[in-house]
Design a protein around this motif. Sequence first.
Motif, PDB file in Angstrom:
ATOM      1  N   GLU A 347     -56.494 -56.254 -64.515  1.00 29.60           N
ATOM      2  CA  GLU A 347     -55.714 -55.784 -63.373  1.00 29.60           C
ATOM      3  C   GLU A 347     -56.149 -54.400 -62.905  1.00 29.60           C
ATOM      4  OE1 GLU A 347     -52.916 -55.351 -67.052  1.00 29.60           O
ATOM      5  OE2 GLU A 347     -54.427 -56.762 -66.278  1.00 29.60           O
ATOM      6  N   VAL A 348     -56.774 -53.619 -63.780  1.00 31.08           N
ATOM      7  CA  VAL A 348     -57.350 -52.331 -63.391  1.00 31.08           C
ATOM      8  C   VAL A 348     -58.822 -52.497 -63.011  1.00 31.08           C
ATOM      9  CG1 VAL A 348     -57.884 -49.983 -64.168  1.00 31.08           C
ATOM     10  CG2 VAL A 348     -55.733 -51.076 -64.851  1.00 31.08           C
ATOM     11  N   TYR A 349     -59.532 -53.300 -63.768  1.00 27.47           N
ATOM     12  CA  TYR A 349     -60.974 -53.499 -63.557  1.00 27.47           C
ATOM     13  C   TYR A 349     -61.259 -54.144 -62.197  1.00 27.47           C
ATOM     14  CZ  TYR A 349     -65.756 -54.436 -65.356  1.00 27.47           C
ATOM     15  OH  TYR A 349     -67.103 -54.458 -65.575  1.00 27.47           O
ATOM     16  N   GLN A 350     -60.467 -55.141 -61.809  1.00 29.03           N
ATOM     17  CA  GLN A 350     -60.768 -55.896 -60.587  1.00 29.03           C
ATOM     18  C   GLN A 350     -60.835 -55.014 -59.337  1.00 29.03           C
ATOM     19  OE1 GLN A 350     -61.065 -59.604 -60.380  1.00 29.03           O
ATOM     20  NE2 GLN A 350     -61.960 -59.064 -58.400  1.00 29.03           N
ATOM     21  N   PRO A 351     -59.805 -54.226 -59.012  1.00 31.23           N
ATOM     22  CA  PRO A 351     -59.908 -53.392 -57.811  1.00 31.23           C
ATOM     23  C   PRO A 351     -60.974 -52.313 -57.917  1.00 31.23           C
ATOM     24  CG  PRO A 351     -57.874 -52.936 -59.003  1.00 31.23           C
ATOM     25  CD  PRO A 351     -58.470 -54.152 -59.628  1.00 31.23           C
ATOM     26  N   TYR A 352     -61.207 -51.827 -59.123  1.00 29.37           N
ATOM     27  CA  TYR A 352     -62.289 -50.856 -59.371  1.00 29.37           C
ATOM     28  C   TYR A 352     -63.634 -51.468 -59.023  1.00 29.37           C
ATOM     29  CZ  TYR A 352     -65.534 -48.553 -62.781  1.00 29.37           C
ATOM     30  OH  TYR A 352     -66.592 -47.960 -63.436  1.00 29.37           O
ATOM     31  N   LEU A 353     -63.897 -52.672 -59.518  1.00 31.65           N
ATOM     32  CA  LEU A 353     -65.158 -53.350 -59.236  1.00 31.65           C
ATOM     33  C   LEU A 353     -65.285 -53.650 -57.748  1.00 31.65           C
ATOM     34  CD1 LEU A 353     -67.774 -54.730 -60.236  1.00 31.65           C
ATOM     35  CD2 LEU A 353     -66.408 -56.806 -60.592  1.00 31.65           C
TER      36      LEU A 353
END
Length: 368
Positions: A347-353
């Motif tokens: 949930e943090v990684y997805q928008p970051y990527l």
Amino acid sequence: MQSSDMSSRTFRSQDAVRLIDENTYADTMLNTVRPALASCREEGRFDPSEAERAAGLEPIGGTLHYLAYDAAKFDTEREQGATATFRGCIVISHGFTEFAEKYDELVWYFLLAGYSVCVLDHRGHGKSARDVDSRCLVWIDDWRRYVADFAGFASSVGQRYANGQPLNLFCHSMGGGIGAAVLEQYPTLFDKAVLSAPMIAPQTGMPLWLARALAGVFCGIGLGRKGVFGQVDFDPDAPIDMSLYKDSSEARERWYHRLRCETVEYQTYRAAFEWVRQALKLSRAVLDPSACADIVTPMLLFQAGRDIWVLNEPQNLFVRRVQDGGGTAKLVRIDESAHEIFSMPNEVYQPYLERILAFYDTPLLGGE
């Protein structure tokens, strides 16, 4: 300047990358990701001596290990979600005690998005040349050697894989400090740069001026190649202590631990006093206003709100000084993230990527 809104611009929906399910993470890495990466991977050695001489440094010998991934060969695997568009090459500069293979998941996503990828093991890390006997200790004689080595690698191997298309930079932590210095000293090398929790200044547990003084004293009395007091060697027989990674994805942290246990070259784990001294010298050089003004590469800097390894305020200062010098720099703060943003839950990684891919993919005249 700062933003915690990770959804203001996302990667084009038709190209969106689906993250690995954390519940089946190890199986997916073993049975899908690693075989696909192996099919398009070149493992090589880079001789940094010419680049070091060009930077005014005397070569100290040894070659540097790298992994490079060809997007065209990856396309033949016909992986679900892969784009048919070649977008250039991303060169990765890893963090302290890390190694190229740790970035397999991120490399996978970059390949799916149409980029070739090159990852250099910095000197003293991974399978690159070392200058101390301990498998766990990281030592460097001069921070400028990191910079010259990485720039030489990017301008040769990286440019070959870019094949006339954009050459972009992704860097993390120590690799972010190195990357920042490369952007200052080699301003036309990269088309775009992402700095993820960069070590503009390390967290030393004391004021930086005092850390500089103490590191200088310890190196001056002959302890430069000795480990910093209180740090211990990596023990591959000890179970991972997940309390150290309470904010991170357990699946990802267990995978990294597994890689480190299985490969002795990946067991770097602590700093020599000389490494600390050089890290602090790197910080001072990177923050020099005239050096910041030399940066012309559009840059996106991600800041982790729960970072305990690098300092946030020097990142803010760095971005301001780049902007004051006329450069294009944007800071994105992720309040809920620990230091390794790419090790966080999905949930943090997805928008970051998505933010990273959108930044790389946006035309230069209309970028971030």
